[in-house]
Design an enzyme around this catalytic site. Structure first.
Site, PDB file in Angstrom:
ATOM      1  N   ASP A  82       0.835  -1.203   0.000  1.00 51.93           N
ATOM      2  CA  ASP A  82       0.000   0.000   0.000  1.00 51.93           C
ATOM      3  C   ASP A  82       0.871   1.254   0.000  1.00 51.93           C
ATOM      4  O   ASP A  82       2.090   1.169  -0.122  1.00 51.93           O
ATOM      5  CB  ASP A  82      -1.009  -0.009   1.143  1.00 51.93           C
TER       6      ASP A  82
ATOM      7  N   LYS B 259      -4.765   3.150  -0.564  1.00 54.77           N
ATOM      8  CA  LYS B 259      -5.075   3.738   0.743  1.00 54.77           C
ATOM      9  C   LYS B 259      -4.247   4.983   0.941  1.00 54.77           C
ATOM     10  O   LYS B 259      -3.069   4.924   1.195  1.00 54.77           O
ATOM     11  CB  LYS B 259      -4.754   2.761   1.878  1.00 54.77           C
TER      12      LYS B 259
ATOM     13  N   MET C  64      -1.794   9.420  12.769  1.00 55.50           N
ATOM     14  CA  MET C  64      -3.000   9.789  12.008  1.00 55.50           C
ATOM     15  C   MET C  64      -3.765  10.937  12.648  1.00 55.50           C
ATOM     16  O   MET C  64      -4.985  10.968  12.578  1.00 55.50           O
ATOM     17  CB  MET C  64      -3.956   8.574  11.898  1.00 55.50           C
TER      18      MET C  64
HETATM   19  N1  SAH Z   1       1.750   0.643  10.690  1.00 56.69           N
HETATM   20  C1  SAH Z   1       2.286   1.974  10.563  1.00 56.69           C
HETATM   21  C2  SAH Z   1       1.281   3.038  10.893  1.00 56.69           C
HETATM   22  C3  SAH Z   1       0.114   3.081   9.955  1.00 56.69           C
HETATM   23  S1  SAH Z   1      -1.052   4.325  10.382  1.00 56.69           S
HETATM   24  C4  SAH Z   1       3.527   2.083  11.441  1.00 56.69           C
HETATM   25  O1  SAH Z   1       3.814   1.202  12.246  1.00 56.69           O
HETATM   26  O2  SAH Z   1       4.234   3.087  11.320  1.00 56.69           O
HETATM   27  C5  SAH Z   1      -0.563   5.640   9.333  1.00 56.69           C
HETATM   28  C6  SAH Z   1       0.002   6.766  10.152  1.00 56.69           C
HETATM   29  O3  SAH Z   1       1.323   6.463  10.531  1.00 56.69           O
HETATM   30  C7  SAH Z   1       0.108   8.066   9.413  1.00 56.69           C
HETATM   31  O4  SAH Z   1      -1.107   8.779   9.415  1.00 56.69           O
HETATM   32  C8  SAH Z   1       1.161   8.779  10.230  1.00 56.69           C
HETATM   33  O5  SAH Z   1       0.624   9.305  11.427  1.00 56.69           O
HETATM   34  C9  SAH Z   1       2.069   7.644  10.612  1.00 56.69           C
HETATM   35  N2  SAH Z   1       3.211   7.516   9.706  1.00 56.69           N
HETATM   36  C10 SAH Z   1       3.497   6.503   8.876  1.00 56.69           C
HETATM   37  N3  SAH Z   1       4.674   6.703   8.257  1.00 56.69           N
HETATM   38  C11 SAH Z   1       5.142   7.878   8.720  1.00 56.69           C
HETATM   39  C12 SAH Z   1       6.317   8.631   8.495  1.00 56.69           C
HETATM   40  N4  SAH Z   1       7.257   8.218   7.651  1.00 56.69           N
HETATM   41  N5  SAH Z   1       6.487   9.799   9.153  1.00 56.69           N
HETATM   42  C13 SAH Z   1       5.556  10.242  10.022  1.00 56.69           C
HETATM   43  N6  SAH Z   1       4.422   9.567  10.281  1.00 56.69           N
HETATM   44  C14 SAH Z   1       4.218   8.407   9.642  1.00 56.69           C
END
Ligand code: SAH
Length: 510
Positions: free
Chosen positions: A39, A61, A176
């Site tokens: 995704d 997504k 998020m």
């Molecule tokens: N499973 C993922 C999170 C998915 S939810 C994990 O463990 O990181 C998606 C949210 O993750 C985004 O809305 C943001 O808040 C955060 N996110 C994911 N990648 C990011 C990044 N590189 N920098 C900052 N926030 C990030």
């Protein structure tokens, strides 16, 4: 029953964005998979690990515009797994941290299918580390919580216990939560968190697009909104944010956030691209050259048949060395057939390629200019000598002409040719037009010539207007000038490492 089907789903944490942050097991499983499902948070760069013929499925997504619903995703995975496939399901960060990995795994259990989970580096730990913020620190906090910011904090039945969270945990990380940030802040302050608590909002942490803004809790929503911070981003609340100014190592890199176009052939680009990326650059590979076998091997084969008649062999590029040796092998010959020949290499990288073959290099000129080569070799080594130059056929004949003028017999044997590659032209044009590119690098005359001829001279000049032009040396610069460009950078040494250093110096001072 389960074991009758060899199908299996690996829920793989692909890390936060920096492609180096996937685990070794995650990468190995991508290589083994029949199907790769990914995704928008999983870096598409991982697809290069997939085996040829693997099915690649993008399930999207991104904010509101979902490419596939969670049900559709589950169905794709269950179907493929039932038919006995090995599936690598890549998820951003860690699959079990706000990644709906738990739900996908439950579906697989329900369907009686096998699965395994490969944890990943979650955004909270990567984005903070790359922002200079330790999640815990003995002097500042002993606890950390990861919280979804997606939930509407004004709704009556919150899953989040704001009262306990606001004062009970040292460091809070909201995933998020960009849209909801004003509500999150309000809830924390209303429940007793000090409004002066240092906060950071980090966008696309660990990537060249990383952006961090900081400020006190009471102001952070306003600061993030004024800075135009968009998802994916996370919010960190806690005293540890105060360490950023001391511990920042990523956003302070000399080429951090600079978009730099590399035009050299893909086969050669990676070393140079790696040096630039290490310095923080966002490298855009745009090969304007592709190396192909020559239309005819005739001139090289003829030279190989009479190798012993030559006094010198002159290598002008790493490609020349590689293709020469390959042909040598293809004709059942090898390095031993070079006995007695003196070797000249035009630059240090070429010399390294020759040495890697176990062959001594007799001469490397200080500068890549015909006069300096001839002076360094000494006229007595040229006059009346037989000199072989295996390389691509090119227009520029200065060196052979000079050698011939001094009475040498010079044979140019064609061992490869450069052609215009298929490329990501539209994507790169858009980046230039939107003025997003900071610099373009040219590492040979043909890279400049091909770049300009890809667009036509006038449009090429327009695209490069305002872009820093970095040329590897005087000959490339001359070619650039003839085509109407003004090189801004030319290192003293004719190497990609020196070119990278010159770029660093340029962007550090400006
Ligand atoms: N499973 C993922 C999170 C998915 S939810 C994990 O463990 O990181 C998606 C949210 O993750 C985004 O809305 C943001 O808040 C955060 N996110 C994911 N990648 C990011 C990044 N590189 N920098 C900052 N926030 C990030």
């Amino acid at each position: 029953m389960k074991d009758m089907n060899k199908g299996i789903v690996y829920l793989i944490g692909a890390g936060p964005g920096d492609p180096g942050l996937i685990t070794i097991r995650g990468r190995d499983l991508i290589t083994r998979a029949d199907v790769v499902v990914y995704d928008y948070l999983a870096n598409p760069k991982f697809l290069k690990y997939a085996r040829e013929g693997a099915e690649i499925i993008y399930v999207g997504k991104m904010g509101g515009c979902h490419t596939k619903t969670q049900d559709e995703i589950n169905e794709i995975i269950v179907d493929r797994c039932r038919s006995g496939k090995i599936i690598a399901r890549l998820k951003g960060g860690d699959p079990y941290i706000f990644g709906r990995g738990g739900e996908e795994a439950e579906e697989l259990v329900k369907a009686g299918l096998r699965f395994e989970v490969v944890p990943g580096v979650t955004a909270a730990s990567a984005a903070t580390a790359y922002s200079g913020i330790p999640l815990t620190h003995r002097d500042h906090t002993a606890s950390v919580a990861f919280i979804t910011g997606h939930e509407d904090p004004t709704k009556d039945e919150s899953n989040i216990n704001w009262e306990k969270l606001a004062t009970g945990v040292g460091t809070l990380v909201f995933y998020m939560g960009i849209k909801n940030l004003p509500n999150i802040v309000e809830n924390l302050i209303n429940n007793g968190r000090n409004p002066d608590t240092p906060c950071a909002v980090i966008h696309r942490g660990s990537t060249p697009d990383q952006r961090t803004v900081t400020g006190p809790l009471s102001q952070i929503a306003k600061i993030a909104s004024e800075a135009g911070i968009k998802p994916p981003a996370l919010t960190v609340v806690g005293d540890v944010v105060g360490l950023k100014s001391t511990l920042d190592w990523f956003e302070t890199k000399p080429l951090f956030g600079r978009k730099i176009v590399v035009t050299r052939a893909r086969e050669q680009a990676s070393g140079f691209a790696d040096i630039l990326a290490e310095s923080g650059a966002d490298v855009i590979e745009f090969p304007t050259i592709e190396i192909a076998p020559p239309k005819s091997w005739e001139s090289l084969d003829k030279a190989l048949d009479q190798l012993e008649s030559y006094d010198w062999i002159v290598f002008t590029s790493v490609n020349g060395v590689g293709h020469f040796v390959k042909r040598l092998f293809d004709r059942d010959m090898d390095i031993r057939d070079l006995k007695g020949l003196k070797t000249l290499c035009i630059g240090p990288a070429t010399a390294d390629a020759v040495r890697a073959l176990g062959v001594r290099v007799d001469f490397v000129p200080k500068e890549y200019r015909a006069e300096s080569i001839i002076e360094g070799m000494g006229e007595e080594n040229i006059r009346g000598k037989n000199i072989l130059i295996p390389r691509a056929k090119v227009a520029r004949e200065v060196l052979p002409d000079e050698m011939r003028r001094l009475g040498a017999q010079v044979t140019i044997a064609e061992c490869y040719e450069t052609v215009l590659p298929e490329s990501n032209k539209d994507q790169v044009r858009a980046l230039f037009e939107e003025k997003k590119i900071d610099a373009i690098t040219f590492t040979s005359s043909s890279t400049v010539e091909n770049f300009m001829s890809m667009w036509g001279n006038e449009e090429g000049l327009k695209l490069l207007d305002g872009v820093c032009v970095a040329s590897i040396g005087p000959i490339t610069s001359d070619t650039a000038r003839k085509l109407g460009l003004k090189p801004d950078i030319e290192p003293e040494k004719f190497t990609t490492a020196a070119l990278a250093d010159a770029l660093k110096a340029h962007f550090t001072k400006s």
